[in-house]
Design an enzyme around this catalytic site. Structure first.
Site, mmCIF file in Angstrom:
data_model
loop_
_atom_site.group_PDB
_atom_site.id
_atom_site.type_symbol
_atom_site.label_atom_id
_atom_site.label_comp_id
_atom_site.label_asym_id
_atom_site.label_seq_id
_atom_site.Cartn_x
_atom_site.Cartn_y
_atom_site.Cartn_z
ATOM 1 N N ALA A 109 -15.612 -3.873 24.593
ATOM 2 C CA ALA A 109 -15.670 -4.981 23.636
ATOM 3 C C ALA A 109 -16.253 -4.547 22.294
ATOM 4 O O ALA A 109 -15.830 -5.037 21.243
ATOM 5 C CB ALA A 109 -16.480 -6.135 24.224
ATOM 6 N N PHE A 110 -17.203 -3.634 22.321
ATOM 7 C CA PHE A 110 -17.857 -3.199 21.087
ATOM 8 C C PHE A 110 -16.862 -2.585 20.101
ATOM 9 O O PHE A 110 -17.049 -2.669 18.887
ATOM 10 C CB PHE A 110 -18.971 -2.202 21.422
ATOM 11 N N VAL A 145 -14.177 -9.029 27.576
ATOM 12 C CA VAL A 145 -15.079 -9.715 28.502
ATOM 13 C C VAL A 145 -16.402 -8.956 28.524
ATOM 14 O O VAL A 145 -16.423 -7.743 28.739
ATOM 15 C CB VAL A 145 -14.499 -9.766 29.934
ATOM 16 N N VAL A 146 -17.483 -9.696 28.294
ATOM 17 C CA VAL A 146 -18.824 -9.123 28.413
ATOM 18 C C VAL A 146 -19.564 -9.975 29.435
ATOM 19 O O VAL A 146 -19.718 -11.183 29.249
ATOM 20 C CB VAL A 146 -19.577 -9.117 27.065
ATOM 21 N N ILE A 147 -19.979 -9.342 30.525
ATOM 22 C CA ILE A 147 -20.651 -10.049 31.619
ATOM 23 C C ILE A 147 -22.120 -9.648 31.629
ATOM 24 O O ILE A 147 -22.456 -8.458 31.598
ATOM 25 C CB ILE A 147 -19.976 -9.734 32.970
ATOM 26 N N HIS A 203 -28.527 -5.076 27.054
ATOM 27 C CA HIS A 203 -27.264 -4.560 26.533
ATOM 28 C C HIS A 203 -26.268 -5.692 26.279
ATOM 29 O O HIS A 203 -25.571 -5.702 25.258
ATOM 30 C CB HIS A 203 -26.688 -3.533 27.521
ATOM 31 N N ARG A 251 -12.214 -18.429 33.502
ATOM 32 C CA ARG A 251 -11.691 -18.584 32.144
ATOM 33 C C ARG A 251 -10.468 -17.705 31.880
ATOM 34 O O ARG A 251 -9.908 -17.730 30.781
ATOM 35 C CB ARG A 251 -12.792 -18.274 31.134
#
Length: 156
Positions: A56-57, A80-82, A88, A127
């Site tokens: 994602a970054f 997606v960031v979980i 972090h 989602r």
């Protein structure tokens, strides 16, 4: 009073999609939803470019490069960031959000924010096509609407 609204007709639009490979189980579903939404509303397959990035970054960087090198009408940013047990998550979420927001304020085309930021994998799965719909599909509709709004404003 003038009210300007975008339409969901996407004939002859060129759309770029940048998607994170990290959490690919979920991002691939977001991508499928986005492509489905674009095709259903008139974008042809040959007018959709998909660029995979590691995480994602990296999304804002590649979205900026895509806008510089190709003549897109919009760019959809999917990832997606979980949340994990470290900070972090917060750093990545903040920087990706700021990066895409910055692109929207500096670019002549819309960059659609489709990065899920969830507490757990279950929320992300919901989602990406189950209980909460598919946010990739929603992003496709947002891209189409924003492109049409931009055209209407320019025509005034």
């Amino acid at each position: 009073m003038t009210i300007i609204e975008g339409q969901l007709v996407a004939n002859e639009m060129k759309i770029g999609i940048v998607v994170s490979r990290f959490n690919e189980l979920i991002t691939s579903k977001l991508l499928s939803g986005a492509v489905d939404g674009l095709l259903r509303h008139g974008v042809s397959e040959e007018d959709i470019d998909i660029v995979w990035v590691p995480g994602a970054f990296e999304i804002p960087y590649m979205a900026r490069k895509m806008a510089l090198y190709k003549d897109y009408d919009a760019i959809i940013c999917l990832g997606v960031v979980i949340k994990g047990s470290t900070d972090h998550y917060d750093y990545v979420c903040n920087e990706v959000t700021k990066g895409i927001g910055h692109l929207n304020s500096q670019s002549d085309i819309p960059h659609i924010f489709g990065v899920l930021t969830t507490d757990n994998i279950e929320q992300a799965i919901e989602r990406a096509g189950t209980k909460a719909g598919n946010k990739g599909y929603d992003c496709a509709l947002s891209a189409i609407e924003m492109v049409n709004l931009d055209k209407k404003l320019r025509e005034r």
